[in-house]
Design a protein around this motif. Structure first.
Motif, short mmCIF file in Angstrom:
data_model
loop_
_atom_site.label_atom_id
_atom_site.label_comp_id
_atom_site.label_asym_id
_atom_site.label_seq_id
_atom_site.Cartn_x
_atom_site.Cartn_y
_atom_site.Cartn_z
N GLY A 43 27.80 63.76 45.43
CA GLY A 43 27.23 63.39 44.13
C GLY A 43 28.24 63.03 43.07
N LEU A 44 29.52 62.97 43.41
CA LEU A 44 30.54 62.61 42.43
C LEU A 44 30.29 61.19 41.92
N VAL A 45 30.24 61.05 40.58
CA VAL A 45 30.16 59.71 39.98
C VAL A 45 31.58 59.15 40.00
N PHE A 46 31.78 58.02 40.71
CA PHE A 46 33.14 57.52 40.91
C PHE A 46 33.77 57.03 39.62
N VAL A 47 33.09 56.19 38.86
CA VAL A 47 33.63 55.67 37.61
C VAL A 47 32.58 55.89 36.52
N PRO A 48 32.65 57.06 35.82
CA PRO A 48 31.62 57.38 34.82
C PRO A 48 31.56 56.34 33.70
N ASN A 49 32.71 55.86 33.24
CA ASN A 49 32.74 54.84 32.20
C ASN A 49 33.43 53.60 32.75
N PRO A 50 32.71 52.48 32.79
CA PRO A 50 33.34 51.26 33.30
C PRO A 50 34.60 50.98 32.50
N GLY A 51 35.68 50.66 33.17
CA GLY A 51 36.93 50.39 32.47
C GLY A 51 37.90 51.56 32.49
N ASP A 52 37.42 52.74 32.98
CA ASP A 52 38.30 53.90 33.03
C ASP A 52 39.44 53.71 34.02
N THR A 53 39.24 52.90 35.04
CA THR A 53 40.25 52.76 36.07
C THR A 53 41.19 51.58 35.80
N TRP A 54 41.03 50.92 34.64
CA TRP A 54 41.82 49.70 34.43
C TRP A 54 43.31 49.96 34.44
N ALA A 55 43.74 51.10 33.86
CA ALA A 55 45.18 51.38 33.81
C ALA A 55 45.73 51.54 35.22
N PHE A 56 44.99 52.25 36.08
CA PHE A 56 45.45 52.44 37.45
C PHE A 56 45.45 51.12 38.20
N THR A 57 44.44 50.28 37.90
CA THR A 57 44.37 48.98 38.56
C THR A 57 45.52 48.09 38.13
N ILE A 58 45.80 48.07 36.81
CA ILE A 58 46.87 47.20 36.30
C ILE A 58 48.22 47.65 36.83
N ILE A 59 48.51 48.97 36.71
CA ILE A 59 49.84 49.46 37.08
C ILE A 59 50.03 49.44 38.59
N GLY A 60 49.02 49.90 39.32
CA GLY A 60 49.20 50.05 40.76
C GLY A 60 48.91 48.80 41.55
N ASP A 61 48.27 47.84 40.93
CA ASP A 61 47.79 46.70 41.71
C ASP A 61 48.31 45.38 41.15
N ARG A 62 48.00 45.09 39.90
CA ARG A 62 48.30 43.76 39.36
C ARG A 62 49.79 43.54 39.15
N LEU A 63 50.52 44.56 38.64
CA LEU A 63 51.94 44.36 38.35
C LEU A 63 52.75 44.10 39.62
N PRO A 64 52.62 44.93 40.69
CA PRO A 64 53.36 44.62 41.91
C PRO A 64 53.00 43.25 42.48
N LEU A 65 51.71 42.92 42.40
CA LEU A 65 51.24 41.63 42.90
C LEU A 65 51.88 40.48 42.13
N ALA A 66 51.87 40.60 40.80
CA ALA A 66 52.45 39.55 39.96
C ALA A 66 53.94 39.42 40.25
#
Ligand SMILES: [Zn+2]
Length: 132
Positions: A43-66
């Motif tokens: 029953g864990l709500v994965f992302v309670p507030n849309p946009g909460d994971t943006w920092a993790f997405t930007i740092i862990g995903d977009r920057l290495p990719l770029a």
């Protein structure tokens, strides 16, 4: 950092990379390409507030990719065009293929931040006893 704390981080990240719920390790994070709202097992709500994971997405995903795209484009592609194009195509395929796993890791990192800095308005289900 206590051993249990580092163990929790490793476990949650592994579960996220395997596209499983970081809390119980059983429920799925995705149905096909769409992210599920909550875990069907604990029953864990994965992302309670849309946009909460943006920092993790930007740092862990977009920057290495770029950084990789810039390296290939300005490094290899300038001197060896065919090799550079092949590297870009392979990179694009890898990026698309592993996207759910990276999103899963982002959800797991967000989950860990919720475990270590609890918010009463954002409850985490009680510790999950796996049914063995
Ligand atoms: Zn779960």
């Amino acid at each position: 950092m206590t051993p249990t704390r580092s163990k929790l981080i490793g476990t949650a990240l592994r579960r996220g990379l395997r596209k499983r719920c970081p809390h119980c390790g059983e429920g799925r994070l995705f149905s096909g390409w769409s992210q599920l709202e909550r875990c069907s097992i604990c029953g864990l709500v994965f992302v309670p507030n849309p946009g909460d994971t943006w920092a993790f997405t930007i740092i862990g995903d977009r920057l290495p990719l770029a950084a990789m795209i810039v390296l290939i484009y300005f490094g290899v592609l300038r001197s060896h065009q065919v090799l550079g194009l092949i590297m870009l195509v392979v990179l694009a395929a890898l990026v698309i293929w592993t996207a759910p796993n990276r999103w899963g890791a982002g959800i797991a990192l967000h989950y860990l931040s919720r475990v270590y800095w609890p918010d009463p308005a954002d409850p985490i289900p009680p510790p999950f006893a796996s049914p063995c």
